[in-house]
Design a protein around this motif. Structure first.
Motif, PDB file in Angstrom:
ATOM      1  N   ALA A 136      28.670  45.348  32.338  1.00 35.83           N
ATOM      2  CA  ALA A 136      28.058  46.172  31.359  1.00 35.83           C
ATOM      3  C   ALA A 136      27.042  45.304  30.449  1.00 35.83           C
ATOM      4  O   ALA A 136      25.866  45.981  30.299  1.00 35.83           O
ATOM      5  CB  ALA A 136      29.093  46.931  30.429  1.00 35.83           C
ATOM      6  N   LEU A 137      27.450  44.260  30.213  1.00 33.25           N
ATOM      7  CA  LEU A 137      26.372  43.364  29.309  1.00 33.25           C
ATOM      8  C   LEU A 137      25.038  43.054  30.180  1.00 33.25           C
ATOM      9  O   LEU A 137      23.876  43.161  29.751  1.00 33.25           O
ATOM     10  CB  LEU A 137      26.936  42.184  28.966  1.00 33.25           C
ATOM     11  CG  LEU A 137      27.991  42.232  27.774  1.00 33.25           C
ATOM     12  CD1 LEU A 137      28.307  40.881  27.346  1.00 33.25           C
ATOM     13  CD2 LEU A 137      27.457  42.978  26.751  1.00 33.25           C
ATOM     14  N   VAL A 138      25.362  43.104  31.462  1.00 33.76           N
ATOM     15  CA  VAL A 138      24.097  42.587  32.305  1.00 33.76           C
ATOM     16  C   VAL A 138      23.284  44.133  32.453  1.00 33.76           C
ATOM     17  O   VAL A 138      22.114  43.825  32.569  1.00 33.76           O
ATOM     18  CB  VAL A 138      24.663  42.284  33.692  1.00 33.76           C
ATOM     19  CG1 VAL A 138      23.532  42.169  34.691  1.00 33.76           C
ATOM     20  CG2 VAL A 138      25.235  40.807  33.719  1.00 33.76           C
ATOM     21  N   ALA A 139      23.949  45.210  32.460  1.00 35.37           N
ATOM     22  CA  ALA A 139      23.219  46.360  32.690  1.00 35.37           C
ATOM     23  C   ALA A 139      22.423  46.571  31.440  1.00 35.37           C
ATOM     24  O   ALA A 139      21.368  47.252  31.554  1.00 35.37           O
ATOM     25  CB  ALA A 139      24.262  47.423  32.919  1.00 35.37           C
ATOM     26  N   LEU A 140      22.809  46.304  30.201  1.00 36.65           N
ATOM     27  CA  LEU A 140      22.040  46.391  29.106  1.00 36.65           C
ATOM     28  C   LEU A 140      21.005  45.262  28.982  1.00 36.65           C
ATOM     29  O   LEU A 140      19.812  45.873  28.558  1.00 36.65           O
ATOM     30  CB  LEU A 140      22.840  45.915  28.017  1.00 36.65           C
ATOM     31  CG  LEU A 140      24.041  46.913  27.302  1.00 36.65           C
ATOM     32  CD1 LEU A 140      25.005  46.444  26.247  1.00 36.65           C
ATOM     33  CD2 LEU A 140      23.436  48.311  27.019  1.00 36.65           C
ATOM     34  N   ASP A 194      23.219  50.016  18.636  1.00 33.56           N
ATOM     35  CA  ASP A 194      23.611  49.211  17.684  1.00 33.56           C
ATOM     36  C   ASP A 194      24.175  47.981  18.151  1.00 33.56           C
ATOM     37  O   ASP A 194      25.273  47.732  18.713  1.00 33.56           O
ATOM     38  CB  ASP A 194      24.864  50.069  17.066  1.00 33.56           C
ATOM     39  CG  ASP A 194      25.331  49.338  15.720  1.00 33.56           C
ATOM     40  OD1 ASP A 194      24.675  48.093  15.110  1.00 33.56           O
ATOM     41  OD2 ASP A 194      26.616  49.880  15.268  1.00 33.56           O
ATOM     42  N   ALA A 195      23.086  46.936  17.767  1.00 37.30           N
ATOM     43  CA  ALA A 195      23.465  45.581  18.400  1.00 37.30           C
ATOM     44  C   ALA A 195      24.743  44.986  17.574  1.00 37.30           C
ATOM     45  O   ALA A 195      25.388  44.132  18.495  1.00 37.30           O
ATOM     46  CB  ALA A 195      22.102  44.684  18.233  1.00 37.30           C
ATOM     47  N   SER A 196      24.938  45.182  16.518  1.00 39.89           N
ATOM     48  CA  SER A 196      26.185  44.506  15.853  1.00 39.89           C
ATOM     49  C   SER A 196      27.363  44.803  16.389  1.00 39.89           C
ATOM     50  O   SER A 196      28.143  44.085  16.671  1.00 39.89           O
ATOM     51  CB  SER A 196      26.065  44.872  14.184  1.00 39.89           C
ATOM     52  OG  SER A 196      26.006  46.365  14.178  1.00 39.89           O
ATOM     53  N   SER A 197      27.397  46.218  16.851  1.00 38.96           N
ATOM     54  CA  SER A 197      28.712  46.526  17.342  1.00 38.96           C
ATOM     55  C   SER A 197      28.847  46.116  18.727  1.00 38.96           C
ATOM     56  O   SER A 197      29.937  45.693  19.203  1.00 38.96           O
ATOM     57  CB  SER A 197      28.648  48.258  17.467  1.00 38.96           C
ATOM     58  OG  SER A 197      28.824  48.806  16.220  1.00 38.96           O
ATOM     59  N   LEU A 198      27.742  46.107  19.568  1.00 33.88           N
ATOM     60  CA  LEU A 198      27.878  45.207  20.654  1.00 33.88           C
ATOM     61  C   LEU A 198      28.244  43.939  20.695  1.00 33.88           C
ATOM     62  O   LEU A 198      29.057  43.306  21.422  1.00 33.88           O
ATOM     63  CB  LEU A 198      26.543  45.408  21.315  1.00 33.88           C
ATOM     64  CG  LEU A 198      26.332  44.762  22.791  1.00 33.88           C
ATOM     65  CD1 LEU A 198      27.272  45.296  23.843  1.00 33.88           C
ATOM     66  CD2 LEU A 198      25.074  44.772  23.293  1.00 33.88           C
ATOM     67  N   TRP A 199      27.496  43.081  19.649  1.00 36.59           N
ATOM     68  CA  TRP A 199      28.039  41.664  19.601  1.00 36.59           C
ATOM     69  C   TRP A 199      29.494  41.670  19.451  1.00 36.59           C
ATOM     70  O   TRP A 199      30.193  40.767  19.505  1.00 36.59           O
ATOM     71  CB  TRP A 199      27.110  41.001  18.756  1.00 36.59           C
ATOM     72  CG  TRP A 199      25.654  40.729  19.278  1.00 36.59           C
ATOM     73  CD1 TRP A 199      24.355  41.258  18.943  1.00 36.59           C
ATOM     74  CD2 TRP A 199      25.251  40.187  20.386  1.00 36.59           C
ATOM     75  NE1 TRP A 199      23.485  41.005  19.692  1.00 36.59           N
ATOM     76  CE2 TRP A 199      23.953  40.135  20.788  1.00 36.59           C
ATOM     77  CE3 TRP A 199      26.170  39.326  21.228  1.00 36.59           C
ATOM     78  CZ2 TRP A 199      23.249  39.747  21.789  1.00 36.59           C
ATOM     79  CZ3 TRP A 199      25.523  38.686  22.401  1.00 36.59           C
ATOM     80  CH2 TRP A 199      24.044  38.832  22.652  1.00 36.59           C
TER      81      TRP A 199
END
Length: 596
Positions: A50-54, A63-68
Motif C-alpha cells: 500500500a505504501l509503495v502504491a502511494l 492526510d500524511a500524519s495519519s499515514l505515518w
C-alpha cells in the motif's frame, strides 16, 4: 495391518474435493504450526505494498500524519511479534497484535481518503488471522474490528455525511467479515483437528512399531528356542537305539522314524516317513481282531477296513485313557515276525483336536518267548513231579501205619521224608495252579463259607510252624458268611500266614482279624511285626517269582508264588488284596470279599 482413519480426520482427497487447497497454504502462515512472527508477515507485506502504491499515485494521500502514524503502528506490530517472549504468556495475549493491525489500517484509510480509500480491503487480513485462532472469540473480535475500522474515517471526518447508504455499506462489510471469519474459523478448526488426529496416529504408529518390533524379537527368540528344542529332541531320539520312537499324523502316516525304529523294523527312514502308515508294519490279522473288538463289527467289515480305519482301532482308546500300552505282533522288512510292546500317546493342539500320535515301542520278542517257555516248563515239570511225590507220600504213610515195628530213628527219618515230600507237593500244586491261571482253567466252587472257621482251621495248621519259629499267633474273628470256595480261601489265608511267619523274627507276633465289611461282604487282615518291605517293591510284591530284597538279603526260603496265587484267588472271588508295609515296622495284608 491398515489403521482405520477416525471420522474426524479428512484426507487430502477430501480437501481437494472441497476446493480447500488454499486453506493448507494459509494454515502454514496463520495456522497453529506457524509462529507469532510468521503470522504477522501477510499484513506487513500488504501494508508495505500500500505504501509503495502511494509513491506511484501520490494524489491518493490526503492526510500524511495519519499515514505515518499508521505506518508506525504497523512497524510496531512486527517489532513486538519478533521481540516479545510470546511463548511465556497465555495464547490469548496474541490477540493484541491483530487489534494493533486494525488500528494501523484505520489510520491508513483515514490518511488515504477515509470512506473513499482504496485500501479498505486490507482489514480482512487481521480478521482472517483472528478467525483462525482456537475458540470463537477471535471471530467476534475480528468482526467488531472490521466494523470499527469501517466507521473510524466517518467518525474522524467532521465533514463526512452519515447516510443510509454509508450505514448499510458499513453493516454489510462487517457481516461479510463475520461470515468470512466463521468460514475461516471452521476450516482452520478442521485443519487443527486433522493435525491433532494425524499426530495421535503418528504416536500410535510409533507405539505399534515398537510393539511390533518387540513382538518380532520375542517371536524370533521363541523360534530360536523352538528350533533348539527340536534339535535337542531330535538328538535325543537319534540317540535311542534300543527303542523305536515313531510319530504319526492323525491318520497314522509316519512323520518321525528314529534309528531305534530303523533297527527294529529293518526299514530306513526315507522308506517310511510320509510313505507308509504305522499299521502297515503290524500283523494284519491281529489288526483286524483289534478292529472288531474296538468297533464291535463282524469279520467281513474288519477285512474291508483300510489302513486309516485299522490305525483308528489302534489309537482310539488313547482318547479316553491317555496312553495305551499293549503287545503287538510286527513284521520286519525281511518278512520275519516279532512281538513289541507299544505305548501310544495322542498329540493335541491348543483346541484339543488330535494332530497326531507318538508311539514308543520296545522289542519284547525274546522276553515273551522266554515267558512262554517258562510257563510250558512249569506246567510240564509240575505234572511230572506230582505223581511220584504222591506215590512217595502214600508209601510213607503205609510204612508209618504198618504192622511192622519201627525204631525211633527210623520213624524220625520217615517223618523228615514226609515233611519234605509234602513241602514239595505244595510247591508243585502252586506251580500247577499258576499254569491253570495262565491257561484260563482256574475255577471256583461257590458255596456258603464262614471265614471265621477258615481262619481258625488255617491257624491250627500253622501253629506248629509258628511255634517252632518263635512267633505267636492271635486270632480275632467273628462269624462272616460269604459265597466262595472254602479250600481256595483257606489257601489264601495259609499263604499270607506262612509268609508272615517267614518274615517275622523270633519273639514277633501275627494278628489275624476277620470282620464284616460295613459295605457288605468281609474283610480279612494278616498283620505281622516283621522286617517289612521297601516302598518301591510293594507294587511288584504280588508278581509271580518276585522276591523282596529283604527276603534275598536274609536268605529266606521261597520262590515268590504264594502272594501271586493269593491275589489271583481273591480276585477270582471278586475281591481285592492290598498290602501296607514299612521297613522295620511289619506288614499288613488285607483282602476284601463281596457278600452274597
Amino acid at each position: 495391518m491398515t489403521a482405520q482413519v477416525p471420522p474426524l480426520v479428512e484426507t487430502d482427497d477430501d480437501l481437494r474435493s472441497r476446493g480447500a487447497r488454499w486453506l493448507r497454504v494459509l494454515g502454514r502462515v496463520i495456522g497453529p504450526e506457524a509462529g507469532v512472527f510468521e503470522r504477522q508477515l501477510p499484513f506487513v507485506l500488504v501494508y508495505a505494498l500500500a505504501l509503495v502504491a502511494l509513491t506511484v499515485i501520490p494524489t491518493i494521500l490526503v492526510d500524511a500524519s495519519s499515514l505515518w502514524l499508521g505506518s508506525a503502528v504497523a512497524a510496531l506490530v512486527i517489532v513486538l511479534a519478533w521481540a516479545l517472549p510470546w511463548h511465556r504468556w497465555p495464547e490469548s495475549a496474541q490477540i493484541a497484535l491483530p487489534v494493533l493491525q486494525f488500528v494501523a489500517i484505520a489510520l491508513l484509510r483515514t490518511g488515504t481518503g477515509g470512506v473513499a480509500s482504496p485500501f479498505g480491503s486490507i482489514l480482512f487480513l487481521p480478521a482472517v488471522m483472528l478467525a483462525g485462532r482456537p475458540g470463537r472469540a477471535g471471530v467476534a473480535v475480528g468482526t467488531l474490528g472490521v466494523a470499527a475500522v469501517v466507521e473510524v474515517p466517518v467518525i474522524l471526518d467532521a465533514e463526512a455525511e452519515v447516510t443510509t447508504q454509508l450505514f448499510l455499506r458499513s453493516l454489510f462489510v462487517a457481516v461479510v467479515a463475520g461470515t468470512v471469519g466463521i468460514i475461516v474459523h471452521e476450516a482452520t478448526s478442521r485443519l487443527r483437528a486433522r493435525n491433532a488426529a494425524l499426530a495421535a496416529l503418528q504416536v500410535e504408529q510409533l507405539r505399534l512399531n515398537e510393539q511390533l518390533t518387540a513382538d518380532a524379537e520375542a517371536l524370533a527368540s521363541l523360534v530360536r528356542e523352538t528350533e533348539a528344542s527340536r534339535a535337542h529332541l531330535g538328538s535325543v531320539m537319534d540317540a535311542v537305539t534300543e527303542q523305536a520312537i515313531v510319530a504319526t499324523d492323525a491318520d497314522g502316516v509316519v512323520e518321525v522314524f528314529n534309528p531305534g525304529a530303523e533297527r527294529m523294523f529293518g526299514y530306513t527312514k526315507d522308506e517310511v516317513v510320509g510313505r507308509r502308515s504305522l499299521v502297515s508294519l503290524f500283523d494284519h490279522s491281529q489288526l483286524e481282531a483289534r478292529y472288531r473288538e474296538v468297533f464291535e463289527v463282524d469279520a467281513t467289515a474288519a477285512a474291508d477296513a483300510d489302513e486309516e480305519a485299522l490305525f483308528a482301532a489302534v489309537a482310539a482308546p488313547t482318547i479316553t485313557s491317555g496312553v495305551l500300552v499293549r503287545d503287538w505282533t510286527f513284521r520286519r522288512h525281511d518278512g520275519s515276525c516279532g512281538t513289541l510292546q507299544l505305548a501310544v500317546t495322542r498329540r493335541v493342539d491348543g483346541k484339543g483336536s488330535t494332530i497326531g500320535y507318538v508311539v514308543v515301542a520296545a522289542d519284547v520278542t525274546l522276553e515273551r518267548e522266554a515267558a512262554r517257555l517258562k510257563d510250558q516248563f512249569v506246567s510240564l515239570v509240575s505234572h511230572e513231579l506230582r505223581t511220584p511225590l504222591s506215590s512217595v507220600l502214600s508209601y510213607v504213610d503205609l510204612i508209618l501205619d504198618g504192622p511192622d515195628p519201627l525204631t525211633d530213628e527210623q520213624r524220625e527219618f520217615l517223618l523228615v521224608v514226609e515233611r519234605n515230600a509234602r513241602r514239595q507237593l505244595r510247591l508243585v500244586s502252586d506251580l500247577l495252579l499258576t499254569a491253570q491261571l495262565d491257561a484260563g482253567r482256574f475255577t471256583i466252587a461257590h458255596q456258603d463259607v464262614d471265614l471265621a472257621d477258615v481262619a481258625r482251621a488255617t491257624l491250627a495248621e500253622a501253629a506248629p510252624g509258628a511255634e517252632g519259629a518263635g512267633v505267636s499267633l492271635r486270632l480275632e474273628a467273628e462269624p462272616v458268611h460269604v459265597p466262595g470256595d472254602a479250600m481256595r480261601l483257606e489257601q489264601v489265608v495259609a499263604n499270607l500266614v506262612s509268609n508272615a511267619v517267614k518274615f517275622t523274627p523270633r519273639g514277633g507276633r501275627i494278628d489275624v482279624r476277620v470282620a464284616a465289611d460295613p459295605a457288605g461282604g468281609a474283610v480279612v487282615s494278616v498283620a505281622d511285626t516283621g522286617i517289612g518291605i521297601a516302598p518301591d517293591e510293594l507294587d511288584r510284591l504280588a508278581t509271580r517269582f518276585f522276591r523282596a530284597s529283604t527276603a534275598t538279603q536274609r536268605a529266606i526260603p521261597g520262590i515268590g508264588l504264594g502272594l501271586s496265587i493269593a491275589k489271583a484267588i481273591v480276585e477270582a472271588h471278586g475281591g481285592e488284596l492290598t498290602i501296607a508295609s514299612r521297613v522295620g515296622d511289619g506288614t499288613t495284608f488285607t483282602f476284601t470279599l463281596p457278600g452274597a
